[in-house]
Design an enzyme around this catalytic site. Sequence first.
Site, PDB file in Angstrom:
ATOM      1  N   TYR A  77       0.841  -1.204   0.000  1.00 13.89           N
ATOM      2  CA  TYR A  77       0.000   0.000   0.000  1.00 13.89           C
ATOM      3  C   TYR A  77       0.875   1.252   0.000  1.00 13.89           C
ATOM      4  O   TYR A  77       0.577   2.223  -0.690  1.00 13.89           O
ATOM      5  CB  TYR A  77      -0.928   0.016   1.223  1.00 13.89           C
ATOM      6  CG  TYR A  77      -1.950   1.121   1.124  1.00 13.89           C
ATOM      7  CD1 TYR A  77      -3.164   0.904   0.476  1.00 13.89           C
ATOM      8  CD2 TYR A  77      -1.693   2.390   1.638  1.00 13.89           C
ATOM      9  CE1 TYR A  77      -4.103   1.914   0.339  1.00 13.89           C
ATOM     10  CE2 TYR A  77      -2.622   3.412   1.505  1.00 13.89           C
ATOM     11  CZ  TYR A  77      -3.823   3.171   0.861  1.00 13.89           C
ATOM     12  OH  TYR A  77      -4.731   4.168   0.724  1.00 13.89           O
ATOM     13  N   PHE A 129      -7.394  21.295 -25.292  1.00 15.30           N
ATOM     14  CA  PHE A 129      -7.613  19.853 -25.334  1.00 15.30           C
ATOM     15  C   PHE A 129      -8.854  19.592 -24.482  1.00 15.30           C
ATOM     16  O   PHE A 129      -9.069  20.250 -23.470  1.00 15.30           O
ATOM     17  CB  PHE A 129      -6.411  19.057 -24.832  1.00 15.30           C
ATOM     18  CG  PHE A 129      -6.628  17.574 -24.980  1.00 15.30           C
ATOM     19  CD1 PHE A 129      -6.582  16.979 -26.230  1.00 15.30           C
ATOM     20  CD2 PHE A 129      -6.923  16.785 -23.878  1.00 15.30           C
ATOM     21  CE1 PHE A 129      -6.848  15.625 -26.382  1.00 15.30           C
ATOM     22  CE2 PHE A 129      -7.187  15.427 -24.033  1.00 15.30           C
ATOM     23  CZ  PHE A 129      -7.140  14.844 -25.285  1.00 15.30           C
ATOM     24  N   THR A 130      -9.670  18.633 -24.895  1.00 17.54           N
ATOM     25  CA  THR A 130     -10.992  18.412 -24.297  1.00 17.54           C
ATOM     26  C   THR A 130     -10.959  18.346 -22.764  1.00 17.54           C
ATOM     27  O   THR A 130     -11.586  19.170 -22.098  1.00 17.54           O
ATOM     28  CB  THR A 130     -11.591  17.103 -24.842  1.00 17.54           C
ATOM     29  OG1 THR A 130     -10.616  16.067 -24.695  1.00 17.54           O
ATOM     30  CG2 THR A 130     -11.939  17.240 -26.326  1.00 17.54           C
ATOM     31  N   ASP A 220       1.368  20.337 -20.745  1.00 19.04           N
ATOM     32  CA  ASP A 220       0.749  19.034 -20.918  1.00 19.04           C
ATOM     33  C   ASP A 220       1.782  18.222 -21.706  1.00 19.04           C
ATOM     34  O   ASP A 220       1.882  18.345 -22.917  1.00 19.04           O
ATOM     35  CB  ASP A 220      -0.559  19.177 -21.688  1.00 19.04           C
ATOM     36  CG  ASP A 220      -1.253  17.837 -21.871  1.00 19.04           C
ATOM     37  OD1 ASP A 220      -0.565  16.802 -21.821  1.00 19.04           O
ATOM     38  OD2 ASP A 220      -2.478  17.832 -22.075  1.00 19.04           O
ATOM     39  N   LYS A 263       0.081   7.473 -23.493  1.00 20.75           N
ATOM     40  CA  LYS A 263       0.561   7.863 -24.824  1.00 20.75           C
ATOM     41  C   LYS A 263       2.066   7.538 -24.939  1.00 20.75           C
ATOM     42  O   LYS A 263       2.412   6.387 -25.101  1.00 20.75           O
ATOM     43  CB  LYS A 263       0.277   9.336 -25.090  1.00 20.75           C
ATOM     44  CG  LYS A 263      -1.055   9.856 -24.534  1.00 20.75           C
ATOM     45  CD  LYS A 263      -2.266   9.384 -25.329  1.00 20.75           C
ATOM     46  CE  LYS A 263      -3.600   9.655 -24.623  1.00 20.75           C
ATOM     47  NZ  LYS A 263      -3.919  11.024 -24.282  1.00 20.75           N
ATOM     48  N   ARG A 387     -13.316  14.836 -34.455  1.00 22.11           N
ATOM     49  CA  ARG A 387     -12.690  15.967 -33.770  1.00 22.11           C
ATOM     50  C   ARG A 387     -13.202  17.215 -34.478  1.00 22.11           C
ATOM     51  O   ARG A 387     -12.573  17.740 -35.393  1.00 22.11           O
ATOM     52  CB  ARG A 387     -11.159  15.882 -33.856  1.00 22.11           C
ATOM     53  CG  ARG A 387     -10.545  15.000 -32.778  1.00 22.11           C
ATOM     54  CD  ARG A 387     -10.766  15.597 -31.415  1.00 22.11           C
ATOM     55  NE  ARG A 387     -10.200  14.824 -30.315  1.00 22.11           N
ATOM     56  CZ  ARG A 387     -10.897  14.453 -29.239  1.00 22.11           C
ATOM     57  NH1 ARG A 387     -12.184  14.674 -29.146  1.00 22.11           N
ATOM     58  NH2 ARG A 387     -10.308  13.834 -28.248  1.00 22.11           N
ATOM     59  N   PHE A 454     -18.863  14.190 -26.889  1.00 18.98           N
ATOM     60  CA  PHE A 454     -18.422  13.302 -27.972  1.00 18.98           C
ATOM     61  C   PHE A 454     -18.289  11.856 -27.522  1.00 18.98           C
ATOM     62  O   PHE A 454     -18.384  10.944 -28.332  1.00 18.98           O
ATOM     63  CB  PHE A 454     -17.088  13.801 -28.564  1.00 18.98           C
ATOM     64  CG  PHE A 454     -15.976  13.902 -27.568  1.00 18.98           C
ATOM     65  CD1 PHE A 454     -15.845  15.019 -26.764  1.00 18.98           C
ATOM     66  CD2 PHE A 454     -15.056  12.875 -27.425  1.00 18.98           C
ATOM     67  CE1 PHE A 454     -14.818  15.110 -25.830  1.00 18.98           C
ATOM     68  CE2 PHE A 454     -14.025  12.960 -26.509  1.00 18.98           C
ATOM     69  CZ  PHE A 454     -13.916  14.076 -25.701  1.00 18.98           C
TER      70      PHE A 454
END
Length: 463
Positions: A77, A129-130, A220, A263, A387, A454
């Site tokens: 943990y 970005f969303t 980001d 990514k 998009r 979306f």
Amino acid sequence: MAKKPEKRSWAEPFKIKVVEPIKMLTVKEREKAAKEAGYNTFLLRSEDVYIDLLTDSGTNAMSDNQWAGMMLGDEAYAGSKNFYHLESNIQKYYGMPYFVPTHQGRAAEHMISKILIKPGDYIPGNMYFTTTRLHQELAGGTFVDVIIDEAHIPEAEHPFKGNIDLKKLEKLVKQVGADKIPYISMAGPVNMAGGQPFSMKNLQKVYEFAKKHKIRLWMDATRAVENAYFIKMRERGYKSKTIAEILLEMMSYFEGIWVSAKKDLMVNIGGFLATKDKKVFEEARNMVVVYEGLHTYGGLAGRDMEAMARGIEEMVQFDMIRTRVGQVEYLGNKLLSYGIPIVRPIGGHAVFLDAKKFLSHLPQDEFPAQTLAAEIYIDSGVRSMERGIVSAGRDPKTGKHRYPKLELVRLTLPRRVYTQAHLDVTAESIAAVYERRKSVKGLKMVYEPKYLRFFQGRFKRLK
Ligand SMILES: *Cc1c(COP(=O)(O)O)cnc(C)c1O
């Protein structure tokens, strides 16, 4: 006469050890599946998809070394050894001393937005970005797009369409004052602009600007390695630098980053926040306990952190990132050779079809990109995503659709998953839809969720 090769090709720096069978439905079955999914490719069952180019998020094939690392998960943990391995690789490759793991990127976005943004603040960024913008808005901020104009023009050839326009930034500071801007939010390559990178030179200018006005500069860094690759290939002075060196230089200008590990890091789940700012770190470390889990696992299993740590070592290998971007270029060039309108230059993680041009007979209210993604699926079982106007959502103040200039369909390449033959099948299917494009009918929205519509919105075909 025997033909000589015109060039020497590159190939993937790996071979395939495990395979996953995929199946192909008939056109009729796909018609039915598309209808049942409300013509939203996010609502299709993966089993009904032949080649899945929906997203490159968490869809990566891990290496044997990463899988071996999964078996070395320390599932304690507190204080898992995998946490410390990941921490040391984040320090080494991103140059950030402090880090907090999260279950994925948006959890880190949530934390940084809550920590830095006060209601009434403005957050300038190189295109939205969303999930990033949503968290900024939920924290009471207003996102302001300061990307260069070329980014909004699909056919504008510019090597660094992800650059920030310093005049736009200056204008915002004059309008609202630097104290209303908690940080500049920079990303690269810019997903919504078609996977377009920023240059190191532009970053240096933004850095100087931020320093002068005492505004924080955060990134980001979800796709920072792809951006580093473009800098190496396109920017003067970086050709002989390694990807790792370029990444470190890039990071030297930021106070902190948030990352979706799904990514660049070539894993299936994970994210983190990393920073040089001890105060922000301490707040994030405290907040993560509320939303994610203890600060040494942040919603992840030990094994996931081990796969991330090993993924970092693989992502900076030149052959690996060249293969990644090279596959995208291969697909893009093939589509260009069929005369299909795509965003230029070809981006880092995906090829973007220009749906406004492709289905030029459909008004934006009839969701051309949403329509095109559904048509491609029906033609061949290739799954892509919208998009455009659906992704752009509604303006929170007026409640009206936002009408983005770019109305795109994204074909995103999972890392290390598909072969060149899969890309040939994809390109040929899109060419077939292009042939019969005039007969394609638009859609109307029949169900609209409040957030990130979306993902779950549903549509019907217009007669
Ligand atoms: C995927 C992504 C995110 C969100 O990360 P998740 O892991 O999906 O929550 C944020 N920013 C960029 C640039 C991304 O590509």
